[in-house]
Enzyme design. Sequence first.
Site, PDB file in Angstrom:
ATOM      1  N   SER A   1      31.690  27.019  44.272  1.00 39.43           N
ATOM      2  CA  SER A   1      30.918  28.242  44.072  1.00 39.43           C
ATOM      3  C   SER A   1      30.078  28.109  42.795  1.00 39.43           C
ATOM      4  O   SER A   1      30.583  27.704  41.751  1.00 39.43           O
ATOM      5  CB  SER A   1      31.890  29.422  43.976  1.00 39.43           C
ATOM      6  OG  SER A   1      31.216  30.586  43.599  1.00 39.43           O
TER       7      SER A   1
ATOM      8  N   ASN B   1      47.460  45.694  39.975  1.00 36.19           N
ATOM      9  CA  ASN B   1      47.211  44.846  38.798  1.00 36.19           C
ATOM     10  C   ASN B   1      46.085  43.873  39.141  1.00 36.19           C
ATOM     11  O   ASN B   1      45.403  43.352  38.262  1.00 36.19           O
ATOM     12  CB  ASN B   1      48.482  44.087  38.365  1.00 36.19           C
ATOM     13  CG  ASN B   1      49.230  43.428  39.519  1.00 36.19           C
ATOM     14  OD1 ASN B   1      48.920  43.643  40.684  1.00 36.19           O
ATOM     15  ND2 ASN B   1      50.233  42.635  39.192  1.00 36.19           N
TER      16      ASN B   1
ATOM     17  N   ASP C   1      42.343  35.727  38.350  1.00 37.26           N
ATOM     18  CA  ASP C   1      40.896  35.897  38.152  1.00 37.26           C
ATOM     19  C   ASP C   1      40.103  34.614  38.389  1.00 37.26           C
ATOM     20  O   ASP C   1      39.078  34.372  37.749  1.00 37.26           O
ATOM     21  CB  ASP C   1      40.601  36.419  36.729  1.00 37.26           C
ATOM     22  CG  ASP C   1      41.288  37.743  36.465  1.00 37.26           C
ATOM     23  OD1 ASP C   1      41.434  38.523  37.416  1.00 37.26           O
ATOM     24  OD2 ASP C   1      41.672  37.987  35.305  1.00 37.26           O
TER      25      ASP C   1
ATOM     26  N   LYS D   1      39.165  34.652  43.575  1.00 44.23           N
ATOM     27  CA  LYS D   1      39.755  34.724  44.920  1.00 44.23           C
ATOM     28  C   LYS D   1      38.990  35.694  45.811  1.00 44.23           C
ATOM     29  O   LYS D   1      38.788  35.437  46.991  1.00 44.23           O
ATOM     30  CB  LYS D   1      41.231  35.178  44.831  1.00 44.23           C
ATOM     31  CG  LYS D   1      42.109  34.218  44.064  1.00 44.23           C
ATOM     32  CD  LYS D   1      43.516  34.756  43.873  1.00 44.23           C
ATOM     33  CE  LYS D   1      43.614  35.961  42.965  1.00 44.23           C
ATOM     34  NZ  LYS D   1      43.284  35.710  41.554  1.00 44.23           N
TER      35      LYS D   1
ATOM     36  N   THR E   1      53.728  37.961  36.096  1.00 43.60           N
ATOM     37  CA  THR E   1      53.801  39.229  36.804  1.00 43.60           C
ATOM     38  C   THR E   1      55.170  39.290  37.492  1.00 43.60           C
ATOM     39  O   THR E   1      55.995  38.378  37.332  1.00 43.60           O
ATOM     40  CB  THR E   1      52.617  39.396  37.779  1.00 43.60           C
ATOM     41  OG1 THR E   1      52.610  40.749  38.257  1.00 43.60           O
ATOM     42  CG2 THR E   1      52.681  38.420  38.957  1.00 43.60           C
TER      43      THR E   1
ATOM     44  N   GLY F   1      42.433  42.625  40.519  1.00 42.38           N
ATOM     45  CA  GLY F   1      41.055  43.131  40.539  1.00 42.38           C
ATOM     46  C   GLY F   1      40.217  42.025  41.146  1.00 42.38           C
ATOM     47  O   GLY F   1      40.005  40.996  40.521  1.00 42.38           O
ATOM     48  N   HIS F   2      39.821  42.197  42.379  1.00 40.21           N
ATOM     49  CA  HIS F   2      39.070  41.162  43.098  1.00 40.21           C
ATOM     50  C   HIS F   2      37.628  41.623  43.269  1.00 40.21           C
ATOM     51  O   HIS F   2      37.372  42.651  43.897  1.00 40.21           O
ATOM     52  CB  HIS F   2      39.726  40.864  44.455  1.00 40.21           C
ATOM     53  CG  HIS F   2      41.123  40.320  44.317  1.00 40.21           C
ATOM     54  ND1 HIS F   2      41.933  40.049  45.378  1.00 40.21           N
ATOM     55  CD2 HIS F   2      41.840  39.982  43.202  1.00 40.21           C
ATOM     56  CE1 HIS F   2      43.086  39.571  44.938  1.00 40.21           C
ATOM     57  NE2 HIS F   2      43.058  39.542  43.630  1.00 40.21           N
TER      58      HIS F   2
ATOM     59  N   GLN G   1      46.807  37.575  41.774  1.00 37.01           N
ATOM     60  CA  GLN G   1      47.270  36.888  40.555  1.00 37.01           C
ATOM     61  C   GLN G   1      47.108  35.365  40.733  1.00 37.01           C
ATOM     62  O   GLN G   1      46.221  34.941  41.450  1.00 37.01           O
ATOM     63  CB  GLN G   1      48.724  37.262  40.234  1.00 37.01           C
ATOM     64  CG  GLN G   1      48.889  38.665  39.689  1.00 37.01           C
ATOM     65  CD  GLN G   1      48.915  39.740  40.771  1.00 37.01           C
ATOM     66  OE1 GLN G   1      49.663  39.644  41.715  1.00 37.01           O
ATOM     67  NE2 GLN G   1      48.118  40.782  40.636  1.00 37.01           N
TER      68      GLN G   1
HETATM   69  P1  GDP Z   1      39.854  37.301  41.370  1.00 36.85           P
HETATM   70  O1  GDP Z   1      40.783  38.264  40.742  1.00 36.85           O
HETATM   71  O2  GDP Z   1      40.453  35.940  41.523  1.00 36.85           O
HETATM   72  O3  GDP Z   1      39.264  37.797  42.651  1.00 36.85           O
HETATM   73  O4  GDP Z   1      38.642  37.120  40.334  1.00 36.85           O
HETATM   74  P2  GDP Z   1      37.873  38.323  39.556  1.00 36.85           P
HETATM   75  O5  GDP Z   1      37.063  39.070  40.531  1.00 36.85           O
HETATM   76  O6  GDP Z   1      38.831  39.077  38.720  1.00 36.85           O
HETATM   77  O7  GDP Z   1      36.967  37.479  38.545  1.00 36.85           O
HETATM   78  C1  GDP Z   1      36.051  36.546  38.987  1.00 36.85           C
HETATM   79  C2  GDP Z   1      34.662  36.972  38.500  1.00 36.85           C
HETATM   80  O8  GDP Z   1      33.770  35.886  38.613  1.00 36.85           O
HETATM   81  C3  GDP Z   1      34.035  38.087  39.316  1.00 36.85           C
HETATM   82  O9  GDP Z   1      33.271  38.886  38.463  1.00 36.85           O
HETATM   83  C4  GDP Z   1      33.133  37.359  40.319  1.00 36.85           C
HETATM   84  O10 GDP Z   1      32.028  38.137  40.737  1.00 36.85           O
HETATM   85  C5  GDP Z   1      32.683  36.195  39.487  1.00 36.85           C
HETATM   86  N1  GDP Z   1      32.414  34.954  40.229  1.00 36.85           N
HETATM   87  C6  GDP Z   1      33.052  34.447  41.321  1.00 36.85           C
HETATM   88  N2  GDP Z   1      32.567  33.229  41.626  1.00 36.85           N
HETATM   89  C7  GDP Z   1      31.600  32.956  40.707  1.00 36.85           C
HETATM   90  C8  GDP Z   1      30.762  31.832  40.466  1.00 36.85           C
HETATM   91  O11 GDP Z   1      30.817  30.809  41.147  1.00 36.85           O
HETATM   92  N3  GDP Z   1      29.904  31.906  39.400  1.00 36.85           N
HETATM   93  C9  GDP Z   1      29.831  33.001  38.596  1.00 36.85           C
HETATM   94  N4  GDP Z   1      28.972  32.980  37.598  1.00 36.85           N
HETATM   95  N5  GDP Z   1      30.598  34.082  38.807  1.00 36.85           N
HETATM   96  C10 GDP Z   1      31.494  34.050  39.829  1.00 36.85           C
HETATM   97  P1  IMO Z   2      44.012  39.020  40.035  1.00 41.94           P
HETATM   98  O1  IMO Z   2      44.563  39.221  41.430  1.00 41.94           O
HETATM   99  C1  IMO Z   2      44.831  38.127  35.835  1.00 41.94           C
HETATM  100  C2  IMO Z   2      48.632  39.548  34.183  1.00 41.94           C
HETATM  101  C3  IMO Z   2      48.559  40.651  33.144  1.00 41.94           C
HETATM  102  C4  IMO Z   2      49.774  40.275  32.304  1.00 41.94           C
HETATM  103  C5  IMO Z   2      50.782  39.806  33.349  1.00 41.94           C
HETATM  104  C6  IMO Z   2      51.784  40.880  33.775  1.00 41.94           C
HETATM  105  O2  IMO Z   2      42.822  39.841  39.731  1.00 41.94           O
HETATM  106  O3  IMO Z   2      43.858  37.575  39.747  1.00 41.94           O
HETATM  107  P2  IMO Z   2      51.564  43.045  35.326  1.00 41.94           P
HETATM  108  O4  IMO Z   2      50.726  44.268  35.178  1.00 41.94           O
HETATM  109  O5  IMO Z   2      51.353  42.299  36.588  1.00 41.94           O
HETATM  110  O6  IMO Z   2      53.015  43.314  35.086  1.00 41.94           O
HETATM  111  O7  IMO Z   2      51.106  42.082  34.098  1.00 41.94           O
HETATM  112  O8  IMO Z   2      50.011  39.401  34.474  1.00 41.94           O
HETATM  113  N1  IMO Z   2      47.946  39.862  35.474  1.00 41.94           N
HETATM  114  C7  IMO Z   2      46.780  39.325  35.838  1.00 41.94           C
HETATM  115  N2  IMO Z   2      45.937  38.499  35.163  1.00 41.94           N
HETATM  116  N3  IMO Z   2      44.535  38.511  37.097  1.00 41.94           N
HETATM  117  C8  IMO Z   2      45.374  39.319  37.783  1.00 41.94           C
HETATM  118  O9  IMO Z   2      45.175  39.623  39.087  1.00 41.94           O
HETATM  119  C9  IMO Z   2      46.536  39.795  37.143  1.00 41.94           C
HETATM  120  N4  IMO Z   2      47.545  40.612  37.514  1.00 41.94           N
HETATM  121  C10 IMO Z   2      48.398  40.631  36.483  1.00 41.94           C
HETATM  122  O10 IMO Z   2      47.367  40.596  32.410  1.00 41.94           O
HETATM  123  O11 IMO Z   2      49.466  39.176  31.475  1.00 41.94           O
HETATM  124 MG    MG Z   3      40.900  39.544  39.091  1.00 39.87          MG
END
Ligand code: GDP
Ligand code: IMO
Ligand code: MG
Length: 432
Positions: free
Chosen positions: A414, A38, A13, A16, A240, A40-41, A225
């Site tokens: 960012s 698993n 998270d 990416k 994971t 969520g981008h 991840q």
């Molecule tokens: P990922 O799994 O690595 O793609 O990250 P996620 O999407 O799960 O979580 C990142 C969150 O931060 C998302 O809700 C993005 O929209 C948000 N985000 C990304 N870059 C920025 C930033 O520079 N500032 C803020 N405030 N939010 C951001």
């Molecule tokens: P993105 O791509 C954050 C974490 C789960 C748990 C562990 C194992 O959005 O960054 P799993 O379901 O993979 O067997 O769970 O890994 N986990 C993540 N945490 N971002 C993710 O993906 C994750 N994918 C798995 O919360 O701790």
């Molecule tokens: Mg994510």
Amino acid sequence: MPNTVVVGTQWGDEGKGKIVDLLTAEADVVVRYQGGNNAGHTLVVEGKKFIFHLIPSGILYEGKKCLIGNGLVVDPGILLKEMENLEKAGIRVDPERLALSEKAHVIMPYHKAVDLAREAAKGKEKIGTTGRGIGPCYEDKAARIGIRAIDLTEPETLEKKIKACLKEKNFYLQQFLDGQALDEKEVLKETLAYGKKLSSFLTDVSLEMEEALKRKKNILFEGAQGTHLDIDHGTYPFVTSSNPVAGAACAGAGVGPGQLHHVVGVVKAYTTRVGAGPFVTELTDGTGDYIQERGKEFGSTTGRRRRCGWLDLVVLKDSARLNGLNSLAITKLDVLTGLDTLRVCVGYEWKGQRLPSRPASLSKFAECTPVYQELHGWQEDISGARQLADLPAQARTYLDVIQEKTGVPLSIVSVGPARKETIMIKNPFHSS
Ligand code: GDP
Ligand code: IMO
Ligand code: MG
């Protein structure tokens, strides 16, 4: 132009999705190489929010090919739903734009059932998985009893495999996990129906990559991840079941190591973690709540509140080494606005001893205390910054410390979720 890999450097998270979306402007092919739904981008494009779990985050651009590599575990129902949602939003999804490796393993209903029942049985000791069946599916892959995407197009093979597998799964589910048995015919029917819908999207991703490389196309590898969730290098067992590190892009997409030219490590300006496991810089006070609220730190997949803490530079130094990082993309710097003092962890102490890196022993890691360096915060809104010079001096110092302690230069900063809320220092696709 150099083929680029985008990896998470922390516990997932990191942002990416946003970075991949930005870089897709320069790419021709975007490929995911591990993990499953698993992930969520999140992308925010023209005020609209999109969350991708399986489809590469490059799909919003016209004329780019998105590939789901053999290294993934794919839940066909989720993939179809994601495709349907995109179509509803007016984004065309056809085999010209999206393809799935024939060799990717399929998450079956029993994988999800085992994941959930096992976590429930573990109680307080649970890993906090996403409950999507990721671990059990990778287990079957390694045990050589997995079902691959290509099997969904061969009814006889599929029936034979499900029959062989389900007997054991049902025994385990019922006798050991106090769960429900699954009906063989229903599982077969459901899976075959998915196969019919997905068959035209199946491809040999490795051959597609070879073709793209021959034609000098730019390839973007999208990691899911993060490095410290890696099954080999992460905080095992709180990890994971795949290898998010950059090296896995080769095996998971079917290319040789010489095809990876630039690795961008995505670094959230602080640290978050969903699920269980030790977290040395975790903040359980008002500062943690401030970051959680400002950063809207809720999981994109499960909606769980993310644990928040200060930036851990020991974690980042490990990630620089494990991925061979060429540059860093710092995200969410704007979230730290308003804090008087910031802290970054520059080392761990264990029983009075300074440790050079994160220890492999999890109990030892849980006993580590952070050694902090304090830095001044800033109060100004920085979301309008488009170059480093637009940032307050304190924010620039914060970035300098990250660069200096990791030894990796910054390529992107960012300052908000939208595409335009970005300081592009040096586009990785333009580096030599
Ligand atoms: P990922 O799994 O690595 O793609 O990250 P996620 O999407 O799960 O979580 C990142 C969150 O931060 C998302 O809700 C993005 O929209 C948000 N985000 C990304 N870059 C920025 C930033 O520079 N500032 C803020 N405030 N939010 C951001
Ligand atoms: P993105 O791509 C954050 C974490 C789960 C748990 C562990 C194992 O959005 O960054 P799993 O379901 O993979 O067997 O769970 O890994 N986990 C993540 N945490 N971002 C993710 O993906 C994750 N994918 C798995 O919360 O701790
Ligand atoms: Mg994510």
